[in-house]
Design a protein around this motif. Structure first.
Motif, short mmCIF file in Angstrom:
data_model
loop_
_atom_site.label_atom_id
_atom_site.label_comp_id
_atom_site.label_asym_id
_atom_site.label_seq_id
_atom_site.Cartn_x
_atom_site.Cartn_y
_atom_site.Cartn_z
N THR A 165 -16.53 -75.45 2.60
CA THR A 165 -17.36 -74.75 3.57
C THR A 165 -17.27 -73.24 3.37
O THR A 165 -18.29 -72.54 3.34
CB THR A 165 -16.94 -75.10 5.00
N CYS A 166 -16.05 -72.73 3.24
CA CYS A 166 -15.81 -71.28 3.15
C CYS A 166 -15.65 -70.79 1.72
O CYS A 166 -15.54 -69.58 1.50
CB CYS A 166 -14.58 -70.90 3.96
N LEU A 167 -15.59 -71.75 0.76
CA LEU A 167 -15.37 -71.40 -0.65
C LEU A 167 -14.07 -70.61 -0.82
O LEU A 167 -14.02 -69.59 -1.50
CB LEU A 167 -16.56 -70.61 -1.21
N GLU A 205 -3.46 -73.15 8.80
CA GLU A 205 -3.90 -71.85 9.31
C GLU A 205 -5.41 -71.66 9.11
O GLU A 205 -6.11 -71.14 9.99
CB GLU A 205 -3.13 -70.74 8.59
N HIS A 206 -5.90 -72.12 7.97
CA HIS A 206 -7.32 -71.92 7.67
C HIS A 206 -8.22 -72.73 8.61
O HIS A 206 -9.21 -72.22 9.14
CB HIS A 206 -7.61 -72.29 6.22
N ILE A 207 -7.89 -74.00 8.82
CA ILE A 207 -8.77 -74.85 9.64
C ILE A 207 -8.58 -74.60 11.13
O ILE A 207 -9.30 -75.18 11.95
CB ILE A 207 -8.54 -76.34 9.32
N ASP A 228 -17.09 -76.04 10.57
CA ASP A 228 -16.70 -77.41 10.23
C ASP A 228 -16.14 -77.40 8.81
O ASP A 228 -16.86 -77.53 7.83
CB ASP A 228 -17.92 -78.33 10.31
N HIS A 229 -14.83 -77.21 8.71
CA HIS A 229 -14.20 -77.03 7.40
C HIS A 229 -14.14 -78.34 6.63
O HIS A 229 -13.83 -79.39 7.19
CB HIS A 229 -12.79 -76.46 7.56
N LYS A 230 -14.46 -78.26 5.31
CA LYS A 230 -14.36 -79.40 4.42
C LYS A 230 -13.31 -79.06 3.35
O LYS A 230 -13.62 -78.42 2.35
CB LYS A 230 -15.71 -79.70 3.78
#
Length: 561
Positions: A27-29, A39-41, A47-49
């Protein structure tokens, strides 16, 4: 050496910048180590993948909805040409519209881009390399060609001794000047070709990069532009001038010594097109050959419910726009015969002509308001406002230009004007002899562009179809056939073209459609029980749609194999 900046070092986490990359957020590359995933999600705005680094870009990135926060778009509205989320679909804004899964649009666009990239790399780019080589070869032959001329002049000059040296030098200077002009023309041509090659190379890199992306938005907003590269540059060449020696006589030296012919630079517009046909036979200029059916078939008939139907334009293989002597322009489902949408003109008068853009937007000419309008998301926007001229016919070209036929309020003269957006690019009004190409006055003049880029106008006031090339030079006039079958004078109204570069014209008074080839040769009549055919259009499968002004019905006709 800092391990984070060493060229030999492995990839590091984008968050902590120390741990080795193990994961990736599609999602965020962003590259992540396992410790930083939590921490990232934690940012719940997206909607992180998160996938293993080796599987990065495996997840298709659906576009964010422009209207609803935190919603991703899974569907696509064909009429509005926009992505939709689940909330958009349940709203009334897209009621009755054709809704597709966005993944279908993605795959379709990806296939088109792959095809475009393939054609650019394997067909068009090699041709431009050949053209550049050809230009280089012509330049290399300049010295030999011009040296021969200079030698002839010198040898002849020696026979006349020193008294004509001045004249010899003068003529040699003219040769050098011609050579400079010739060389400059060829070098300019070479520079233009090299620039084209650079543009194509840049385009291929962009297309390749796009194909590597997983961002659907980039695919859905990509416009196919390969058509402008298919139109190959003209061949630039010149015939070497000739020197004709004259035997000495007691006459002025200038007349007796000899005459050097003028430099003749030529530019053959489609000189390289055979190369494109040989390397890329499936390019847009070379469609598969289709033959006219002996017995055309009426596929379906739609009742538009106008008092007089006079216009038809294809939106897709399933939908057509229709117009008549009413302020309402109607969109019909072809198979069901039902009305999907209706647009009311701003002036309250019926349009003089309708057309559809490449993006599927309705365009109509309003003679009473002296303007041309486009309909976007059911809203009417003025594209062109004319002063002292009124529009009669409109069509969009393969390059995205808008062609408009119009007449003057003051002197009743007619012309065709090419626009890009609202900017006037070209005016077509008179022939090489200074005579008007089109009849004067407000007589109906529908317009269409052929596959060979000719501009075709049905001029009812002149009882003729007038065809000019892309530059506006007259190619031919078709005035119908004189026969016992044609009981009345040829009366051309609607006009359209097909994939075979056939030109089809509605002959209203004689209740038929004329089919001629791209050079104006008559091929066939279409009858099919037509009653005063008026408006014409063809779809991408070469089906013909005929709007009959007397019955207000539109017939779909299959006439090609």
């Amino acid at each position: 050496m800092d391990p984070r900046t060493s060229a030999q070092d492995v990839m590091r986490c984008d968050l902590c910048e120390t741990a080795v990359v193990q994961m990736h957020c599609d999602t965020c590359l962003v590259n992540l180590c396992k410790a930083c995933v939590g921490e990232h999600i934690s940012d719940e705005s997206k909607d992180h993948k998160v996938v293993k680094f080796q599987s990065r870009k495996s997840t298709l990135l659906h576009p964010q909805c422009a209207l609803h926060d935190k919603k991703r778009c899974d569907m696509y509205c064909e009429q509005c040409d926009i992505p939709l989320c689940s909330a958009c679909i349940v709203s009334e804004n897209h009621s009755g519209h054709k809704i597709l899964e966005i993944i279908e649009i993605y795959h379709t666009k990806k296939m088109e881009i792959e095809k475009e990239n393939e054609e650019m790399r394997k067909s068009i780019y090699p041709i431009y390399e050949d053209i550049a080589s050809d230009a280089e070869k012509r330049i290399s032959q300049l010295d030999k060609g011009y040296e021969g001329i200079a030698t002839t002049i010198t040898n002849h000059g020696e026979e006349w001794h020193r008294q004509i040296d001045k004249l010899v030098n003068k003529l040699k200077a003219e040769v050098d000047n011609m050579k400079a002009i010739h060389k400059a023309a060829l070098e300019k041509h070479r520079a233009e070709i090299n620039q084209r090659i650079s543009d194509i190379d840049d385009k291929i890199r962009k297309l390749t990069k796009l194909l590597e992306s997983n961002d659907i938005s980039l695919f859905t907003h990509h416009n196919i532009t390969v058509a402008k590269f298919r139109k190959l540059p003209p061949i630039v060449d010149a015939s070497f001038p000739n020197f004709t020696p004259i035997k000495f006589q007691e006459e002025p030296f200038q007349q007796l010594f000899g005459k050097l012919s003028s430099l003749s630079l030529t530019s053959e517009e489609y000189g390289y097109n055979s190369k494109l046909q040989q390397i890329s036979p499936e390019a847009g200029s070379f469609p598969p050959i289709k033959k006219i059916l002996d017995e055309p078939e009426i596929v379906t008939t739609i009742d538009t419910e106008y008092e007089n139907a006079n216009g038809v334009a294809c939106l897709s293989e399933e939908q057509i726009w229709t117009a008549g002597n009413s302020s309402s322009i109607k969109l019909f489902n072809i198979n069901q015969g039902s009305i999907l949408q209706s647009i009311t003109t701003r002036s309250g008068n019926g349009p003089s002509a309708i057309a559809v853009t490449k993006n599927g937007e309705l365009v109509y000419a309003d003679k009473s308001n002296r303007n041309v309008n486009i309909v976007k998301n059911k809203k009417i926007e003025e594209v062109i406002k004319l002063q002292n001229w009124a529009p009669l016919g409109v069509c969009y070209t393969s390059s995205g230009d808008l062609l408009v036929t119009m007449y003057s309020d003051e002197n009743r003269k007619s012309k065709v004007v090419r626009f890009f957006g609202s900017t006037e690019k070209q005016t077509i009004q008179i022939d090489d002899k200074g005579q008007p190409l089109y009849s004067n006055g407000s007589f109906t003049k529908y317009i269409s562009e052929n596959k060979n880029l000719d501009i075709c106008v049905s001029d009812w006031g002149a009882n003729a179809v007038v065809v000019v090339n892309q530059a506006g030079k007259l190619r031919f006039r078709y005035t119908g056939l004189i026969s016992a079958q044609n009981k009345k004078e040829f009366s051309p109204y609607g006009i359209t073209t097909d994939s075979q570069s056939h030109i089809l014209t509605a002959d209203c008074n004689n209740h038929r459609v004329h089919i001629i080839d791209q050079d104006g040769q008559f091929l066939r009549y279409l009858y099919c029980g037509l009653n005063e055919p008026f408006g014409l259009c063809t779809d991408t499968n070469d089906n013909l749609f005929v709007a009959q002004i007397s019955t207000s019905k539109v017939k779909k006709i299959k006439y090609l194999h």
